[in-house]
Enzyme design. Sequence first.
Site, PDB file in Angstrom:
ATOM      1  N   HIS A   1      -3.696  -1.441 -11.356  1.00 21.18           N
ATOM      2  CA  HIS A   1      -4.431  -0.986 -10.181  1.00 21.18           C
ATOM      3  C   HIS A   1      -5.768  -1.716 -10.166  1.00 21.18           C
ATOM      4  O   HIS A   1      -6.354  -1.950 -11.211  1.00 21.18           O
ATOM      5  CB  HIS A   1      -4.661   0.534 -10.261  1.00 21.18           C
TER       6      HIS A   1
ATOM      7  N   ASP B   1       2.247   5.221  -7.903  1.00 21.98           N
ATOM      8  CA  ASP B   1       3.496   4.859  -7.226  1.00 21.98           C
ATOM      9  C   ASP B   1       4.702   4.877  -8.160  1.00 21.98           C
ATOM     10  O   ASP B   1       5.836   4.996  -7.713  1.00 21.98           O
ATOM     11  CB  ASP B   1       3.376   3.456  -6.613  1.00 21.98           C
TER      12      ASP B   1
ATOM     13  N   HIS C   1       0.872  -1.192   0.000  1.00 20.22           N
ATOM     14  CA  HIS C   1       0.000   0.000   0.000  1.00 20.22           C
ATOM     15  C   HIS C   1       0.907   1.240   0.000  1.00 20.22           C
ATOM     16  O   HIS C   1       1.280   1.737  -1.062  1.00 20.22           O
ATOM     17  CB  HIS C   1      -0.933  -0.086   1.206  1.00 20.22           C
TER      18      HIS C   1
END
Lengths: 399, 399
Positions: free
Chosen positions: A280, A336, A241
């Site tokens: 995702h 990310d 995460h």
Amino acid sequence: MANYLGRIEFPCTIELGRGLEGAITNITKIGFVDGQGGRLIYRGFPIEELCENSWFEEVAYLLMNGRLPKKAEIEQFTDQLRRSSELPEPIMRLIESMPRDAHPMNMLQTAVAALGCYEKSAAAVTHAVSNPASALAGEIEVGIKILAQVRTIGAAVARARLGKPLIKPDPKLSFTGNYLYMMSGERPDEVTERVIDVCMILQADHGMNASTFTAMVVHSCLADMYSTIAAAIGALRGPLHGGANEAALDDLQSIGGPENAKAWVAERMAKGEKIIGFGHRVYKAYDPRATVLKRYAEKLCHQKGMGKIFETAAAVETAVVESMKAAGKPIYPNVDFYSGLVYQAIGFPPPLFPVIFAVSRTSGWVSRVLEYLPENRIFRPRAVYDGPTDMKYTPMAQR
Amino acid sequence: MANYLGRIEFPCTIELGRGLEGAITNITKIGFVDGQGGRLIYRGFPIEELCENSWFEEVAYLLMNGRLPKKAEIEQFTDQLRRSSELPEPIMRLIESMPRDAHPMNMLQTAVAALGCYEKSAAAVTHAVSNPASALAGEIEVGIKILAQVRTIGAAVARARLGKPLIKPDPKLSFTGNYLYMMSGERPDEVTERVIDVCMILQADHGMNASTFTAMVVHSCLADMYSTIAAAIGALRGPLHGGANEAALDDLQSIGGPENAKAWVAERMAKGEKIIGFGHRVYKAYDPRATVLKRYAEKLCHQKGMGKIFETAAAVETAVVESMKAAGKPIYPNVDFYSGLVYQAIGFPPPLFPVIFAVSRTSGWVSRVLEYLPENRIFRPRAVYDGPTDMKYTPMAQR
């Protein structure tokens, strides 16, 4: 329904996958992750509108209150944040006393939990069992306060792990400016402050991600806000995460240069390994946060002599996107993949990446749990049991 | 499927209610809450079998390992717990330094989170991103250790809030015996130790309750065990979860005697207020834990001169059950209704009720997250967004 847009009525029939994929927690007016369209919406505003025009305090107000503030409102809100910026002395001492090799997220979780021992408000919701909505006004105050406190703790953790003395906030600086100042001891230049402020806006809320969901579950038991935010920090501490941008950056550094990108991607894929920073659960299109961050990463990396690693990232993106498209499974970089590059170029140490994420996301955590409070129902799914049910206890000698 | 017994395949179609009612997290072999039959099963054994024949260490072993231990196995397990019983000095000092009016659960969460800053293992799972199962062996060790540590912290918190010096564990005592000894400074008598040990067995695991679920969500991000258990403690801190037995006891004390029970129940019901300690999301029959605890409560209350409050409880039970049956909505007492009476009779202060719950439930939290680790998938449900998506930013002056 595929878009999770509109209203539904409970009970409803859904298709459920592993990891609660497809399950619906509640109906929200706070934010929308448009997976098909590749859009992220806060309170009706596409994220690009806010990155272009707004700043973190205003976005936090928007998330918590549902509309953009008038002048007096944002002044009051900013003032509330300022007045809550300082930590009680014992919390400062606690942060300074922690081992320097502790993970910053463990430190952050500890300090937030410890605040719950010092703040009188932490016990307040206990009395709201029969009428959760009655706790709402008090909880909004606490929510604003904890946002400022988490930011100050985040900066203190960065100082403490280097053995440097903690710095108190400067009331003349913005929320983000103060964060950077309390970390580095230097007032940030305008460009750096703006870049980090945009990162804060981009990470403020993102639907029912695992840490937000954790906050919802904990607060649905009517736990106090400090217990709740400490729990959410625990989730964000997980490398799947909050730690994904650090891992993605590690990978980029290990590749060595854009010329190696294609072979590296091919090898990973041949082994069936996940490439961190791509794909995702929700986005099936380009992650809109990655679009914004890629532009910043490109500019900053070239400014700071990190052109090679940016070019490596771009080459990895091309290789992954092309080979997945060829395989009929289109996949794109997520937030990310480029955020680590931006933070690195600004000079953030990688173990602090999840800390800035937590500081920003506290605004989303608080907004979401407060929205749920008036209609509170404890979260209680089920597991399916696959085993016997009528076994008899056997004495030790017979085992 | 109504029984949540057997196997299912994901994706599956389910009926979903508010609070994730009906959602399925995973398939488990750890435990089963049989809501229709009013039974609680740990690893195949009905809870009554274990309360009758087993003890807490053995039940914790059973939950974690899936079968009753042989002699050498339980000796090794018990030894592991013993060796992990003492806390690092800074954690002891931290607990002693907390404000005496802090809630014990906030103190417990803080100390567990702080342990994550001192234990080297807390960073270990970070490296298991591409292969979570590879972390399992190390995580089992940590799971056993944290169970002993949470117990020692639970006792230390009880001492610290009274300003008394902390007591180190006595290696000759059982897990529960040590808990009571470190709290009171006196080695418990056999009956007290057994009653509390049975309470510990009864509270060790209970399906996908909110704190266990919190632990599952946090650990599914591959957060370390300390972050995970600290988060679960946050959920249990909520009065709708770990605080319900204290609230139920408060009510019983306020009623004043069995002769007032019927009128009190009628008044509550007329106002449409919830009666704490009755009903359960899962149990539609008598909660099997309440059956065991009611027997203990009756015996202990009469021994300790608390006969009046037990009779009040029994009268409230009769009044609630009869009037709900008449209304066609059968409802029964749950575990919280009688556990507070048992703890009160033993001499536990009410704010510590959720602490003993947490000490016991740590065994369930650890077992459940470790079972999920090899098949780990991050928990990520969705919210449904009900709002606009294309708003334009308006300058301050135009708002």
